[in-house]
Design an enzyme around this catalytic site. Structure first.
Site, mmCIF file in Angstrom:
data_model
loop_
_atom_site.group_PDB
_atom_site.id
_atom_site.type_symbol
_atom_site.label_atom_id
_atom_site.label_comp_id
_atom_site.label_asym_id
_atom_site.label_seq_id
_atom_site.Cartn_x
_atom_site.Cartn_y
_atom_site.Cartn_z
ATOM 1 N N GLN A 189 -6.816 2.906 -0.102
ATOM 2 C CA GLN A 189 -5.940 3.172 0.325
ATOM 3 C C GLN A 189 -4.571 3.201 -1.113
ATOM 4 O OE1 GLN A 189 -3.615 0.248 2.493
ATOM 5 N NE2 GLN A 189 -4.296 -2.223 1.465
ATOM 6 N N GLU A 225 0.701 -9.277 -0.870
ATOM 7 C CA GLU A 225 2.071 -9.278 -1.216
ATOM 8 C C GLU A 225 1.818 -10.924 -1.825
ATOM 9 O OE1 GLU A 225 6.420 -8.293 -0.173
ATOM 10 O OE2 GLU A 225 4.589 -7.105 0.843
ATOM 11 N N ASP A 245 -6.497 -9.960 3.764
ATOM 12 C CA ASP A 245 -6.472 -8.811 2.673
ATOM 13 C C ASP A 245 -7.699 -8.157 2.654
ATOM 14 O OD1 ASP A 245 -3.305 -7.338 2.918
ATOM 15 O OD2 ASP A 245 -4.969 -6.177 1.661
ATOM 16 N N ASP A 267 -12.398 -7.290 6.303
ATOM 17 C CA ASP A 267 -11.505 -6.724 6.847
ATOM 18 C C ASP A 267 -11.194 -7.468 8.320
ATOM 19 O OD1 ASP A 267 -10.872 -4.617 8.825
ATOM 20 O OD2 ASP A 267 -12.243 -5.162 10.010
ATOM 21 N N ALA A 268 -9.735 -7.785 8.686
ATOM 22 C CA ALA A 268 -9.324 -8.830 9.149
ATOM 23 C C ALA A 268 -10.132 -9.099 10.387
ATOM 24 C CB ALA A 268 -7.330 -8.609 9.566
ATOM 25 N N ASP A 319 0.936 -8.426 9.310
ATOM 26 C CA ASP A 319 1.407 -8.190 8.342
ATOM 27 C C ASP A 319 1.168 -6.946 7.990
ATOM 28 O OD1 ASP A 319 3.151 -7.551 5.854
ATOM 29 O OD2 ASP A 319 2.728 -9.258 4.713
#
EC number: 2.5.1.79
Length: 337
Positions: free
Chosen positions: A61, A116, A136, A167-168, A185
């Site tokens: 991203q 974050e 994350d 990857d979740a 999230d």
């Protein structure tokens, strides 16, 4: 013709416009730099910058960390505001505390995304928490948030935090343990983004739900929930989750830096009891420190939706699938490859 003013655009940076097309910068705006988020094809949201702390493109991203005049440090992913220093407590308190307060004894939390560190920070305020897994996909996001977002240094250093870069979906598939709370999230679903599959019925039903323990609760951010924006993804995420869990609650709050009302969906196979007085008592008994936004009354009121949104949720028929997904305006990195 006036002096050129620099704008930073969604999914692209450093495009220069002549100031005759833009609002004149104020005298204290250093270098006249602004951030601009394209909310829709005919709507943009912009604010003045002090400086750009980081910008680049990871494997997954576009990423920017901006120091803004109005909102402090701001994290932007794929051109979309993710959180702002001055008001992120609204988003993260709403994301984390309702689910933990509704659970009889929350000990373990799995956070999908959350790079974050703010979601983990809020979870650690609960005395009962023994383990938080934060998963994350993007190490670059995690690394520069650890470096720049000083408010979350204690959360990252907490021995109860298990930080996983993965990857979740794959992580939950591989794990055998069950969690009291699973939190979404995640970035908003944008076409070509890394996480839209984590909003689908198949993911919720086949992978996520089996990883919840007895009395387990799932909660996710669900995108814009304003009068003009709730049909983008909010109503569809709600209806999708409703196909998988017996009890589903939605709630909303205004987040100033998002320039909109935001929505969350909380779900379980056990019924929820949201009572203002009981919530205040539970907050006092379980949480260390003071919450800035939530109390029993505000949590209860956040579940009361206006007529327009309520009717849309009641009538929504779309179910999120890999082949029939809805996206908010914008594009992720994969879309441009």
């Amino acid at each position: 013709m006036g002096e050129a003013v620099e704008f930073f655009h969604s999914n692209g940076f450093s495009k220069v416009y002549d100031e005759t097309h833009l609002r004149m910068p104020s005298e204290d705006t250093q270098s006249g730099a602004w951030f601009e988020e394209e909310i829709d094809v005919d709507l943009k949201w912009s604010f003045a910058l002090n400086r750009v702390l980081h910008k680049g493109t990871s494997e997954y991203q576009d990423i920017a960390l901006l120091d803004t005049k109005r909102f402090g440090k701001v994290l932007v992913i794929d051109g979309k505001m993710q959180s702002a220093e001055v008001d992120e407590f609204i988003y993260h308190e709403c994301l984390i505390h309702p689910a933990l307060l509704c659970h009889p004894n929350p000990r373990t939390v799995f956070i999908m995304g959350g790079g974050e560190g703010s979601a983990a920070r809020e979870a650690f305020k609960h005395r009962s928490i023994e383990k938080v897994v934060m998963c994350d996909i993007d190490r670059e996001v995690v690394d520069f948030c650890r470096r720049y977002l000083t408010a979350n240094k204690e959360a990252f250093a907490n021995k109860k935090l298990n930080l996983v870069i993965n990857d979740a979906k794959a992580e939950l598939e591989d794990r055998k343990e069950k969690f009291d709370i699973i939190v979404g999230d995640l970035a908003d679903p944008v076409e070509g983004g890394p996480c839209y599959q984590l909003y689908t019925k198949s993911f919720y039903q086949q992978i996520l739900k089996p990883r919840l323990g007895i009395n387990g609760i799932f909660v996710t951010q669900a995108g814009p929930a304003g009068v003009f924006t709730h049909k983008e993804v909010f109503s569809s995420i709600y209806n999708t989750i409703k196909q998988v869990f017996k009890h589903v609650i939605v709630y909303t709050a205004h987040v100033p830096s998002f320039a909109d009302t935001w929505g969350w969906v909380m779900a379980s196979d056990q019924p929820f009891l949201v009572d203002a007085e009981m919530m205040d008592k539970t907050i006092e008994e379980r949480i260390d420190g003071e919450l800035q936004y939530l109390n029993g009354a505000s949590l209860l009121s956040s579940t009361i939706l206006n007529k327009s949104v309520s009717q849309t949720l009641k009538n929504e028929t779309h179910v999120y699938t890999e082949d029939d997904a809805r996206f908010i305006h914008g594009h992720g990195v994969a879309y441009r490859l």
